[in-house]
Design an enzyme around this catalytic site. Structure first.
Site, PDB file in Angstrom:
ATOM      1  N   ASP A 110     -54.345 -36.085  10.468  1.00 35.17           N
ATOM      2  CA  ASP A 110     -54.898 -35.005  10.600  1.00 35.17           C
ATOM      3  C   ASP A 110     -54.434 -34.000  11.570  1.00 35.17           C
ATOM      4  O   ASP A 110     -54.239 -32.837  11.275  1.00 35.17           O
ATOM      5  CB  ASP A 110     -56.401 -35.402  11.133  1.00 35.17           C
ATOM      6  CG  ASP A 110     -57.137 -36.423   9.863  1.00 35.17           C
ATOM      7  OD1 ASP A 110     -56.834 -36.105   8.852  1.00 35.17           O
ATOM      8  OD2 ASP A 110     -57.984 -37.175  10.498  1.00 35.17           O
ATOM      9  N   LYS A 156     -36.473 -28.711 -14.804  1.00 36.85           N
ATOM     10  CA  LYS A 156     -35.079 -27.897 -15.035  1.00 36.85           C
ATOM     11  C   LYS A 156     -34.172 -28.745 -15.900  1.00 36.85           C
ATOM     12  O   LYS A 156     -33.790 -28.070 -16.929  1.00 36.85           O
ATOM     13  CB  LYS A 156     -34.521 -27.887 -13.697  1.00 36.85           C
ATOM     14  CG  LYS A 156     -35.521 -27.137 -12.615  1.00 36.85           C
ATOM     15  CD  LYS A 156     -34.811 -26.961 -11.256  1.00 36.85           C
ATOM     16  CE  LYS A 156     -34.542 -28.240 -10.554  1.00 36.85           C
ATOM     17  NZ  LYS A 156     -35.775 -29.075 -10.184  1.00 36.85           N
ATOM     18  N   THR A 157     -34.051 -29.931 -15.773  1.00 39.43           N
ATOM     19  CA  THR A 157     -33.274 -30.777 -16.796  1.00 39.43           C
ATOM     20  C   THR A 157     -33.677 -30.716 -18.376  1.00 39.43           C
ATOM     21  O   THR A 157     -32.991 -30.515 -19.210  1.00 39.43           O
ATOM     22  CB  THR A 157     -32.863 -32.031 -16.045  1.00 39.43           C
ATOM     23  OG1 THR A 157     -32.153 -31.821 -14.774  1.00 39.43           O
ATOM     24  CG2 THR A 157     -31.767 -32.850 -16.919  1.00 39.43           C
ATOM     25  N   HIS A 214     -65.426 -41.944  10.986  1.00 38.84           N
ATOM     26  CA  HIS A 214     -64.203 -40.957  10.889  1.00 38.84           C
ATOM     27  C   HIS A 214     -64.197 -40.359   9.449  1.00 38.84           C
ATOM     28  O   HIS A 214     -64.360 -39.111   9.445  1.00 38.84           O
ATOM     29  CB  HIS A 214     -63.121 -41.550  11.180  1.00 38.84           C
ATOM     30  CG  HIS A 214     -61.733 -40.676  11.228  1.00 38.84           C
ATOM     31  ND1 HIS A 214     -61.104 -40.300  12.170  1.00 38.84           N
ATOM     32  CD2 HIS A 214     -61.339 -39.984  10.199  1.00 38.84           C
ATOM     33  CE1 HIS A 214     -59.834 -39.675  11.759  1.00 38.84           C
ATOM     34  NE2 HIS A 214     -60.066 -39.315  10.435  1.00 38.84           N
ATOM     35  N   GLU A 215     -64.560 -41.138   8.552  1.00 41.91           N
ATOM     36  CA  GLU A 215     -64.466 -40.477   7.226  1.00 41.91           C
ATOM     37  C   GLU A 215     -65.807 -39.913   6.959  1.00 41.91           C
ATOM     38  O   GLU A 215     -65.784 -38.713   6.011  1.00 41.91           O
ATOM     39  CB  GLU A 215     -64.226 -41.774   6.170  1.00 41.91           C
ATOM     40  CG  GLU A 215     -62.880 -42.287   6.329  1.00 41.91           C
ATOM     41  CD  GLU A 215     -61.952 -41.561   6.132  1.00 41.91           C
ATOM     42  OE1 GLU A 215     -61.929 -40.274   5.530  1.00 41.91           O
ATOM     43  OE2 GLU A 215     -60.756 -41.724   6.669  1.00 41.91           O
ATOM     44  N   GLY A 237     -38.654 -32.381 -10.260  1.00 44.10           N
ATOM     45  CA  GLY A 237     -39.839 -32.962 -11.342  1.00 44.10           C
ATOM     46  C   GLY A 237     -40.201 -31.834 -11.960  1.00 44.10           C
ATOM     47  O   GLY A 237     -41.216 -32.012 -12.944  1.00 44.10           O
ATOM     48  N   THR A 238     -39.868 -30.655 -11.914  1.00 41.12           N
ATOM     49  CA  THR A 238     -40.674 -29.615 -12.653  1.00 41.12           C
ATOM     50  C   THR A 238     -40.106 -29.399 -13.983  1.00 41.12           C
ATOM     51  O   THR A 238     -40.626 -28.339 -14.654  1.00 41.12           O
ATOM     52  CB  THR A 238     -40.640 -28.255 -11.826  1.00 41.12           C
ATOM     53  OG1 THR A 238     -39.106 -27.974 -11.655  1.00 41.12           O
ATOM     54  CG2 THR A 238     -41.316 -28.444 -10.393  1.00 41.12           C
ATOM     55  N   HIS A 258     -65.168 -36.183   8.033  1.00 37.51           N
ATOM     56  CA  HIS A 258     -64.597 -35.408   7.123  1.00 37.51           C
ATOM     57  C   HIS A 258     -65.518 -35.153   5.712  1.00 37.51           C
ATOM     58  O   HIS A 258     -65.585 -33.692   5.561  1.00 37.51           O
ATOM     59  CB  HIS A 258     -63.500 -36.062   6.613  1.00 37.51           C
ATOM     60  CG  HIS A 258     -62.346 -36.231   7.432  1.00 37.51           C
ATOM     61  ND1 HIS A 258     -61.737 -35.412   8.103  1.00 37.51           N
ATOM     62  CD2 HIS A 258     -61.555 -37.566   7.854  1.00 37.51           C
ATOM     63  CE1 HIS A 258     -60.867 -35.710   8.846  1.00 37.51           C
ATOM     64  NE2 HIS A 258     -60.848 -37.141   8.613  1.00 37.51           N
TER      65      HIS A 258
END
Length: 656
Positions: free
Chosen positions: A532, A240-241, A457-458, A237-238, A461
């Site tokens: 995680d 090239k084509t 939990h969130e 997806g960078t 984080h």
């Protein structure tokens, strides 16, 4: 030139004609074949005086000929019934052979036949025939013309298909021909280098290749040689084509395009034949360019198959490609472009100078390059005035050009779903959420105690990432299920080329914060930290065994950039070293887990406050954390951006 559609129409017409020929042949055969009867039925018919004559063939088969005025144009399955009914609709046929049957003993049959003739005063004639029915002459006159027409038909059919290249016949006759699609000055190739945003270094390389072909004397007059090949290497997806398509649009020379799999065929020798045919055509069109996409389909390193001879055909194709590329003269002006995202498995002979002289790395775009890519894809969209491309570029680190194109398209679909007249900034945010995290599942049933655990939990984080210097700045946190995750925290990772041990440890601590929050709030842990733990283990393992960031292991890396380890099942270190590596990985994770628990215990009241607010609102943004914790103790660029415009923009997903 006959179109493909017309060729297909002709093909089916020929098939229909052939079926008609076969139908006539079998229909004729069915009309000429007499119906089978038994011997008793024959003598019943004979007693009625309806039989004109019989012929005994080879002393075992009897052909029965009825009198001409009794041959009914309708074929009855029961001959006795048809005769007894005394039908009047009779027609005279040239051949009155109607029935046949088999006999056992010829002498007994003949005696019984003579008895019936005398008893019923019959004039039926009996004849004997022992020679073959068909001579070569008779067979030719009956069926020879048909077979001659059939042979002529097939010759015409295969020549026609071979000439036009359509249908199965064309594939058989052209199986060794190259499948490359030719683009020349007659084709309107609209893609140019202006359509390729970013990729400045790669564009510079291929622009010079185009210049080689347009003005070769500029380089050859100084004694230089034109490169024979260039290999484009980069993740999917960078672009090239797309870069190769731009070369086709800019070069204004014949451009052959095909995939590496186009050479592969189940028949032996076909791949090598197609390679020869491709390069023969290229030499005729010189100067020109050959582009082989996904060259790893035939360029894989030789001699690594575990089954002897299993890859002979692919290796023969590769050998022919190596020979053709090395066989070019310096003045042929034919350049080979190839693209792959698996350069580590390519054969070394393919990569050496003289074949692919240049290796062009096509990396994922940086911040400014992503901005340019957004400008290209946003040209065709109807945008509102509040769309900020700077924000979009910053919130998509690691996105390839194809990913950015997908974001733009998805935002247009979301806006259309809402019946919007234009695409607003929020549509882009939802598109990025959708692509990274998956579809939002607001109706998913979650138990209250599970939802509370997810909220803590969130929140863990969010708090750790807010308080640690090197953790990625938080953008938003949510407990709405999305994709496979039950909740998620969104960050804006810093784009950096180098990473220090302190930065990696802060990231590990932030990842372990969710499980740490569960331990503090419920004095137990759950399976929600699977993602995680997976990321933490890989991060710690890379610190110890790959980057040499562990004091006990030292400046040693067991990383193999050549990819040879996948064929070597033994570890590149001793059992003692393996034990040390395991111990150091476990030590790093334990230290950061304890660190996360210590930080959360100090801020336990704020943890409860944030979790309860998250249960209430389900989605919290950066501003909500500021109300609880105040300004982030460490500066980051998000604050500078948000002073101008208040947008919530997710970039990296931390799944549960």
């Amino acid at each position: 030139m006959i179109s493909k559609k017309n060729r297909n129409n002709f093909f089916w017409i020929y098939i229909a004609i052939f079926i008609i020929f076969l139908g006539i042949f079998f229909l004729k055969s069915s009309f000429s074949n007499p119906k089978k009867i038994d011997q008793d039925t024959f003598f019943n018919i004979l007693s009625k005086g309806k039989i004109d004559r019989i012929i005994v063939k080879h002393k075992e088969i009897v052909n029965v000929y009825l009198k001409k005025d009794l041959i009914n144009k309708y074929q009855y399955d029961n001959p006795i019934e048809s005769i007894n009914n005394n039908e009047k609709n009779f027609v005279v046929q040239k051949n009155s052979l109607q029935y046949e049957f088999e006999i056992g003993d010829l002498q007994l049959f003949q005696n019984k036949f003579e008895e019936y003739k005398k008893k019923y005063n019959l004039d039926t004639i009996i004849d004997f025939k022992n020679q073959q029915d068909y001579t070569i002459t008779k067979f030719f006159f009956d069926y020879g013309i048909f077979f001659i027409l059939l042979i002529l038909f097939w010759i015409f059919l295969f020549r026609r298909i071979s000439t036009t290249g359509g249908g199965p016949g064309g594939q058989i006759f052209n199986i060794g021909k190259s499948k490359a699609k030719l683009f020349d000055e007659n084709d309107n190739v609209k893609i140019t280098f202006k359509d390729v945003a970013g990729l400045e270094g790669a564009k510079e390389e291929v622009e010079e290749i185009v210049e080689f072909l347009k003005n070769p004397n500029k380089y050859t007059k100084l004694g230089g040689k034109i490169p024979k090949g260039a290999l484009l290497i980069g993740p999917p997806g960078t672009g090239k084509t797309l870069l190769a398509k731009a070369v086709a649009g800019e070069a204004k020379v014949p451009f052959f395009s095909l995939s590496g799999s186009d050479f592969v065929e189940m028949f032996v020798g076909v791949g090598a034949s197609r390679v020869r045919d491709l390069f023969d055509k290229a030499k005729e069109k010189s100067p020109c360019i050959i582009f082989i996409d996904e060259i790893d389909a035939i360029g894989r390193a030789r001699g690594k198959s575990s089954i002897a001879g299993s890859n002979d055909e692919r290796e023969n194709t590769l050998n022919q490609l190596l020979t053709e590329m090395d066989g070019f003269g310096t003045n042929t002006n034919v350049i080979v472009l190839a693209a792959t995202n698996r350069s580590d498995i390519l054969d070394k002979a393919l990569l050496r100078p003289g074949r692919f002289d240049r290796t062009i790395i096509v990396d994922p775009p940086e911040l400014n390059e992503r901005k340019e890519i957004f400008y290209v894809h946003l040209k065709k969209l109807v945008l509102s005035k509040n769309v900020d491309i700077d924000f979009l570029a910053r919130q998509t680190p690691g996105f390839s050009g194809a990913d950015i194109a997908n974001v733009c398209n998805e935002s247009a679909l979301i806006a259309a779903r809402k019946n919007g007249e234009s695409i607003v900034h929020k549509d882009f945010l939802e598109a990025i959420d959708r692509i990274i995290g998956g579809l939002e599942k607001k109706n998913k049933i979650i138990k209250p105690n599970e939802k509370k655990r997810i909220a803590y939990h969130e929140s863990g984080h969010a708090i750790i990432s807010w308080l640690l210097e090197h953790a990625a700045p938080l953008v938003k946190v949510t407990i709405i299920p999305r994709g496979k995750s039950l909740g998620s925290a969104w960050y804006l990772p810093e784009e950096r080329q180098l990473t220090t041990p302190e930065q990696m440890k802060d990231e590990i601590c932030s990842l372990l914060a969710g499980r740490s929050a569960e331990k503090i709030a419920f004095n137990s842990i759950s399976t929600g930290a699977l993602n995680d733990l997976e990321r933490v283990t890989k991060q710690a393992q890379s610190m110890v065994a790959i980057f040499g960031l562990n004091e006990k292991i030292g400046n040693i890396s067991y990383y193999d950039s050549t990819g040879q380890n996948e064929f070597n099942f033994s570890k590149p270190y001793s059992e003692k070293t393996a034990q040390i590596i395991d111990e150091e990985i476990s030590k790093i994770i334990k230290e950061q887990y304890k660190r996360a628990i210590d930080i959360l215990k100090i801020n336990e009241k704020k943890l409860d406050m944030l979790a309860n607010k998250l249960l209430e609102k389900e989605v919290l943004f950066r501003e909500d954390l500021k109300k609880i914790f105040g300004e982030r103790p460490f500066p980051d660029e998000i604050d500078d951006l948000l002073r101008k415009k208040k947008f919530n923009f997710p970039t990296t997903l931390n799944n549960n």
